[in-house]
Design a protein around this motif. Sequence first.
Motif, short mmCIF file in Angstrom:
data_model
loop_
_atom_site.label_atom_id
_atom_site.label_comp_id
_atom_site.label_asym_id
_atom_site.label_seq_id
_atom_site.Cartn_x
_atom_site.Cartn_y
_atom_site.Cartn_z
N VAL B 44 0.81 -1.60 -0.01
CA VAL B 44 0.33 -0.45 -0.14
C VAL B 44 0.75 1.18 0.41
CG1 VAL B 44 -0.29 -0.02 2.61
CG2 VAL B 44 -2.12 0.59 1.03
N LYS B 45 2.22 0.84 0.60
CA LYS B 45 2.87 2.41 0.81
C LYS B 45 3.18 2.34 -0.53
CE LYS B 45 5.24 0.73 3.83
NZ LYS B 45 4.62 -0.10 4.91
N GLY B 46 4.19 1.27 -1.79
CA GLY B 46 4.36 1.95 -3.26
C GLY B 46 3.35 1.98 -3.40
N TRP B 47 2.15 1.98 -3.62
CA TRP B 47 0.91 2.35 -4.34
C TRP B 47 0.58 3.56 -4.50
CZ3 TRP B 47 -1.56 0.79 -9.04
CH2 TRP B 47 -1.43 -0.71 -8.90
N ASN B 48 0.85 3.75 -2.51
CA ASN B 48 0.49 5.83 -2.85
C ASN B 48 1.69 6.62 -2.50
OD1 ASN B 48 -1.80 6.16 -1.75
ND2 ASN B 48 -2.03 3.73 -1.06
N ALA B 49 3.13 5.99 -3.08
CA ALA B 49 4.28 6.89 -3.74
C ALA B 49 4.29 8.28 -4.05
CB ALA B 49 5.44 5.86 -3.84
N ALA B 50 3.24 8.09 -4.74
CA ALA B 50 3.07 9.69 -5.64
C ALA B 50 2.71 10.72 -4.88
CB ALA B 50 2.46 9.42 -6.98
N ALA B 51 1.67 10.27 -3.92
CA ALA B 51 0.91 11.21 -3.21
C ALA B 51 1.48 12.32 -2.41
CB ALA B 51 -0.33 10.65 -2.40
N PHE B 52 2.37 12.28 -1.63
CA PHE B 52 3.31 12.79 -0.82
C PHE B 52 4.14 14.82 -1.51
CE2 PHE B 52 6.70 9.90 -0.76
CZ PHE B 52 7.65 11.18 -1.03
N ILE B 53 4.27 13.80 -3.56
CA ILE B 53 5.35 14.04 -3.32
C ILE B 53 4.52 16.10 -4.34
CG2 ILE B 53 6.52 14.69 -6.17
CD1 ILE B 53 6.74 12.06 -6.30
N ASN B 54 3.94 16.40 -4.53
CA ASN B 54 3.39 18.05 -4.62
C ASN B 54 1.97 18.26 -3.45
OD1 ASN B 54 3.02 16.36 -7.90
ND2 ASN B 54 3.97 18.06 -7.28
N HIS B 55 2.55 17.83 -2.36
CA HIS B 55 1.98 18.08 -1.40
C HIS B 55 2.94 19.85 -0.68
CE1 HIS B 55 0.70 18.90 3.33
NE2 HIS B 55 0.29 17.84 3.20
N PRO B 56 1.47 20.40 -0.76
CA PRO B 56 1.92 22.08 -0.14
C PRO B 56 2.98 22.43 0.55
CG PRO B 56 -0.10 21.35 0.09
CD PRO B 56 0.34 20.22 -0.04
N GLU B 57 2.87 21.70 1.47
CA GLU B 57 4.36 21.38 2.93
C GLU B 57 5.32 21.39 2.39
OE1 GLU B 57 0.81 20.71 6.05
OE2 GLU B 57 2.48 19.47 6.61
N ARG B 58 5.19 20.77 1.25
CA ARG B 58 6.83 20.71 0.89
C ARG B 58 7.73 22.30 0.98
NH1 ARG B 58 8.71 17.05 -3.06
NH2 ARG B 58 11.03 17.62 -2.59
N LEU B 59 8.90 21.58 1.58
CA LEU B 59 9.86 22.86 1.18
C LEU B 59 11.07 23.76 -0.21
CD1 LEU B 59 12.30 21.52 4.55
CD2 LEU B 59 10.47 23.79 4.83
#
Lengths: 328, 677
Positions: B44-59
């Motif tokens: 499930v983590k691999g399947w969701n590995a795209a989801a945090f990439i464009n998170h607004p809190e990225r530095l």
Amino acid sequence: MKILDSSGLTDFLATVDREFNLTLPVIDASGCRIYGTLQAGTPALHGGALLAKPTSLFFPQEEDVHVEGGGDSEPPPEKQLLAIGFTPKDLLCLGFIDRFFSDGFRDDIYFRRRQGALIAAVSGYVGADGGFIPPAFGNCDFEFIFDGKNWIINPYSEAGRGIAALIPYDAPIDALSQVMAEVERYVDEDAAIIKKASQILMADLVPDSFWEEIAASCILCTGCNLVCPTCTCFGVRDWRDADGFSRSRMWDSCQLDGFAREAGGHNPLGTEALRTRRRIHHKLAADMTKWGEMGCFTCGRCDAVCPTGIGIVAVARKMVERFQHNLS
Amino acid sequence: MKRTLTICPYCGTGCALWLLTENGRAVGVEPVREHPVSRGGLCVKGWNAAAFINHPERLKTPLVRKDGVLTPATWDEALDRVVSGIRDLQRLHGNDAMMFASSAKATNEENYLLMKLARAVFGTNNIDHCARLCHSSTVTGLAQTFGSGAMTNSVDSIEHADLIFVIGSNTTEQHPLIGTRILKAVQNGAKLIVADNRLIRLARHADIHIRHKNGSDVALLLAMMNQIQTDGLADQEFIESRTEGFAEFQDSFASWTPQAAAAITGVDPSVMADAARLYASAKSALIFYSMGITQHSHGVDNVRCVAALAMMTGNLGREGAGVCPLRGQNNVQGGCDMGALPDLYSGYQKVADPLVRDKFAKVWGCELPSNPGLPLTHAMNAAHDGKIKGMFIMGENPALSDPDQNHAMEALKSLDLLVVQDIFLTETAQLAHVVLPAACYGEKDGTFTNTERRIQLLHKALEPPGEARADWEIVCELACRAGCQGMNYASTAEIMAEAASLTPIYGGVSHERLTLAGLQWPCPASDHSGTPILHRENFTRGKGKFIPVSYRPPMEEPDADYPLMLTTGRTYFHWHTGSMTRRTHLLDREERRSFVEISPIDAASHGIREGGRVTIVSRRGEVTAFARVTGSALPGVLFIPFHFAEGAANVLTNNQLDPESHIPEFKVCAVRIGAAP
Ligand code: SF4
Ligand code: SF4
Ligand code: SF4
């Protein structure tokens, strides 16, 4: 009907690539077979269904449903989409979700991508290891049918006829005779198993202990849902930042605890066994009740993706082995 | 829609995945059917590995602390502040007042560069990474016994084993795509022994499930060896021809009959005896272990026992027979391989060896320090004591991941200079003086080495957000500003070329050679096809060595004030301190809040109900969490995951270290619990 040999096919694809936004199975530089453009690799129509579902073209894993404030809106595609590579079973799955996204309401977000897209199926002796895939003979704009030597291009829609007209070579009248003979002989074991399993489930012959046993092997990867072309469930995610607010939707999975968990924390599908039962029961029994047909067309993906061997056909086979004697 | 082939950023299994991007955004993932490890699966983590990439809190920009507040700054300003800050404090307090923490999340190239930066540019061997907290016991223990601290076999070997012994690894949750291979092997007839007191998923499929007390592994393993010897099931031929030290080692287990061990392990002697017989009778047996073995004040002894059990029964150096420490992070194997360790250069070459030092000094064109540096765990203590004045932390979050959180926070806060390079403003970054925004796995190329020593290529799928840069670019820029001429690289391939030239086990590795299947080290030459199985004819060190051990109890055991044992770990849905997974909608939804697993018996006796709020107190501190009453927990033992800042398990844990590997005892401490008011 038109006919092409393999080099003719390459030229033809290059031609349609100029007119359309073409996507098809290709083999890329790493040697993997994926959906892509002609620029991403060499065409690979042989090999049967790809693991990723072709319906993700219209219902992708994640997409914006609402953006407020900053952020560029997507530019409209320049060319019409032409998607090659659906198997005939994939077409049935596509028909299933087309109906789902338009039954009683119209899901604009889905049709934003789906509207106007041209679909071409691939069938004949193109399965894994040269296996036979019976042609669809419809349900799409045109079809590539491989007779073991050449490609027969069979159009079904106006647009399909227009594209086929780009090919100068007419197929002989009996071009499909060998394929038709194979269709006569073809037995779809998976479909038969699923049908029987559906009857067993509809007759309520499967005890809870069976689902506990199956669920004990499920690692909750969600793959079975995410590769399934008839799975349509999605979750909604909101992101807020200095520029504004965006809402997107992304594939969800009924194998997960959070899927049906109520706000107060109670979960009517609170065990792995209940959820595993639900996933299979939904496709083989609930969909029968709602739509008059199963929600599984045995495309083979969940069996291919499940790392512990409990895709729907594998489970159906077990169910049939154990419980069919109870079927009157 | 573009598909880019890359490697999952989560666990050490190293599944390949297609990262899908559209209009410069990561929008999904597809599994890779042709990949030898994942074979078309993902967890499930691999399947969701795209989801945090464009998170607004990225530095998105560097941050520099001004008047106590982290404030956006230019790269020039931030990098100058870092370089001058390090130089100033080194001038005042010596080179070794600075500590560098590398990252098991970063690539091999980046780990190599950071260790080069620490050693060649800033003249200190104070470089380490979170392997200290997970598998340092393995690196120490297996290096002494086999000569190499890595997994001996490939994942594929699972299909050739007729017995699999899993001890201290919740494999289906923590290395899911390896756990599923084990499940499939069992479906195909392999036998399974699971030693873990939680009723983990694998245990439901086991022929024998041993629920021994936390911290009693040495007693359990010695008892198994005792039984094997008594039954004459040892592989005498293997012991004589391939190993040394067995005669002396026998004293270690001579008195540990299963009956004698029962008092320590809490396990019925017949269960231990049966497990011993089943294991020793297998033609080919694999042992899998993980943090349940390593994270103890006697972690190295645990590892020695595991190694001894395998050697004693000849279960090494063959397909289907071996010892498999499962490395946790996506690139913790590579972090170690690349020498992000205080006493070792890349390829496990000793800092203390003058010939090795010369070799590196020549290529790097500088003098190199000869005294080994500080392990991370000691550095944190040294910071607390005011001896370490500055830390450069790349992609780690010790504020949440180190034992005894209050102690770690004090240590970090006391620093004159704290630089954190990361993708989100983690709990540690919030304490920093300078924060450098980094690219995540999808935004750069380079290599990760998975748990089976497979070196695999990442491909860049999209640009980092804002002004963020790849870790390797930042490190090169720092080196340049610090006046080092030798750290200009046009690409990560060039970095690997240099690393390979200095690292015999990677000698034949180049990006060009890395196809989908990667290469498994040792790969000493460009025509060498890699090594799926170690120790075939000989052990890396020549003969396998039995090293005597004696049982030592955990440093803190339950008593009248703190009557329960606490063990910590991860859950399936989250990764470590949650900086990525807690920003991934589906994963966050699955596991929202800190929980504690407690057995129904303990719950009843403490008046705790399912889902109720509880307070857990140790000698170090207290946290609140929500009770999960489950038969999975052994009576007397609690389990808390360490992902959650708001119920941080590491407030409770005991910062007691193994004397040899310096790993903290995350797996055992004493606590009490009560319903929260
Ligand atoms: S075979 Fe599996 S993936 Fe395919 S339609 Fe049926 S349930 Fe869905
Ligand atoms: S693919 Fe298999 S393991 Fe994964 S969620 Fe579905 S049934 Fe479970
Ligand atoms: S098993 Fe590990 S490497 Fe594979 S998808 Fe899951 S977290 Fe990623």
